[in-house]
Design an enzyme around this catalytic site. Structure first.
Site, PDB file in Angstrom:
ATOM      1  N   ILE A  55       0.876  -1.169   0.000  1.00 33.82           N
ATOM      2  CA  ILE A  55       0.000   0.000   0.000  1.00 33.82           C
ATOM      3  C   ILE A  55       0.915   1.222   0.000  1.00 33.82           C
ATOM      4  O   ILE A  55       1.855   1.310   0.791  1.00 33.82           O
ATOM      5  CB  ILE A  55      -0.952  -0.010   1.222  1.00 33.82           C
ATOM      6  CG1 ILE A  55      -1.814   1.262   1.247  1.00 33.82           C
ATOM      7  CG2 ILE A  55      -0.193  -0.152   2.524  1.00 33.82           C
ATOM      8  CD1 ILE A  55      -2.857   1.253   2.370  1.00 33.82           C
ATOM      9  N   SER A  56       0.674   2.146  -0.921  1.00 31.84           N
ATOM     10  CA  SER A  56       1.572   3.292  -1.092  1.00 31.84           C
ATOM     11  C   SER A  56       1.548   4.215   0.122  1.00 31.84           C
ATOM     12  O   SER A  56       0.584   4.245   0.899  1.00 31.84           O
ATOM     13  CB  SER A  56       1.183   4.084  -2.339  1.00 31.84           C
ATOM     14  OG  SER A  56       1.307   3.293  -3.497  1.00 31.84           O
ATOM     15  N   LYS A  57       2.613   4.978   0.278  1.00 29.88           N
ATOM     16  CA  LYS A  57       2.686   5.965   1.352  1.00 29.88           C
ATOM     17  C   LYS A  57       1.570   7.001   1.182  1.00 29.88           C
ATOM     18  O   LYS A  57       1.231   7.367   0.053  1.00 29.88           O
ATOM     19  CB  LYS A  57       4.039   6.671   1.340  1.00 29.88           C
ATOM     20  CG  LYS A  57       5.221   5.772   1.612  1.00 29.88           C
ATOM     21  CD  LYS A  57       6.489   6.570   1.901  1.00 29.88           C
ATOM     22  CE  LYS A  57       6.926   7.404   0.709  1.00 29.88           C
ATOM     23  NZ  LYS A  57       8.228   8.092   0.984  1.00 29.88           N
TER      24      LYS A  57
END
Length: 327
Positions: free
Chosen positions: A173-175
């Site tokens: 999951i992206s920042k």
């Protein structure tokens, strides 16, 4: 004892305290050997008077026990029912909740007050604002979506840190800062109707996009992640997200053209099929990797005409690779 008292109390102490029968004595009524009664010795200074206890024979009475459950409803059970319930309670029970699958404490539950509070998300939004995110729609969307619901319970305490977290199948999951940056670039102050996301993952970025755009289409090529995204999004009841299981490099021509396309995986270039699904004046945001695979750059593609696109290279990023096909 006087004669008058003897008449009123004809029994003396010697009549109440008697020696126990011998072992070979027999009962007068049945003729069977009488069972000897144990004799308890007393300490030397104790009183010789023995208490007389009369135990009446009473038939057992079934009493009802009145209890209240957690909701305040009064339950009445007979004593026999309570005994049966006690026996059943001793039997092994299967786990009844999804959170009981492991013996470890559920971090998401124990920290629910902290994680779901608006203050925690507001602090995340303050950091995003400090990092240069200015679009109020994006900031509001980031404050609205509960990121901890999209990560594993063991990582819930890190949900609002500016960090990419694993979601399984070699994906992440992206920042939050990257999610906000990509959506702000794609929107650029414009009204977004149709938006396409490539790489649903756990569903978090699609949930944020749903607060900014009218309709969100999201494609995932890994079937378990596609199912996980549906599970994560279901409790939120977001009506304007449409998930698709398929090859993201092909896009979704049936729903094109799109006002924005956000790609959450890095290829060596931006697929031409996705460029052509942009509406004129629309934007595509994607990480693009170098040929040697050592670096990736966030790239903005703007469609300026029927066959014209303009490219801008922006920030250094790191994403999982963009692949074709489904698994």
């Amino acid at each position: 004892m006087t004669g008058e008292r003897a008449k009123r109390f004809p029994l003396g102490l010697e009549d109440l305290v008697r020696e126990p029968r011998r072992a070979d004595a027999r009962d007068a009524k049945t003729g069977k050997p009488a069972v000897p009664k144990p004799v308890t010795s007393k300490p030397a200074g104790s009183s010789t008077r023995a208490p007389v206890v009369v135990t009446p024979v009473v038939k057992p009475v079934v009493k009802s026990a009145v209890t209240k459950n957690a909701s305040g409803i009064v339950n009445t059970k007979s004593a026999s029912t309570i005994r049966n319930d006690g026996a059943r309670n001793q039997l092994p029970r299967p786990a009844t909740a999804a959170f009981e699958r492991t013996g470890a404490p559920n971090v998401a539950l124990t920290s629910a007050v902290t994680l779901t509070s608006e203050r925690v998300r507001e602090r995340m939004v303050e950091r995003l604002r400090a990092n240069g995110i200015t679009d109020p729609r994006v900031l509001d969307a980031m404050a609205m979506v509960p990121r901890h619901m999209f990560v594993d319970p063991g990582l819930a305490t890190q949900a609002y840190e500016d960090a990419a977290l694993p979601i399984g199948h070699h994906q992440t999951i992206s920042k939050p800062s990257v999610v906000a940056r990509m959506i702000e670039l794609a929107a650029q102050g414009r009204t977004l109707n149709n938006v396409l996301e490539i790489g649903t993952g756990c569903g978090y970025q699609a949930a944020v996009l749903s607060q900014v755009a009218r309709d969100v289409y999201s494609i995932e090529r890994i079937k378990p992640l596609y199912e996980r995204a549906k599970t994560n999004l279901r409790p939120l009841r977001i009506p304007n997200i449409r998930l698709h299981y398929g090859d993201g490099r092909i896009g979704l021509p049936a729903a094109a053209p799109f006002d924005a396309i956000v790609i959450a995986a890095a290829g060596l270039d931006v697929p031409q099929a996705l460029r052509e699904q942009l509406a004129i004046g629309a934007r595509l945001v994607a990480p693009v990797g170098s040929q040697d695979g050592q670096s990736q750059v966030l790239t903005l593609v703007e469609r300026t005409g029927p066959a014209q696109w303009r490219e801008s290279r922006l920030d250094r990023v790191f994403f999982v690779p963009l692949k074709s096909g489904v698994i």
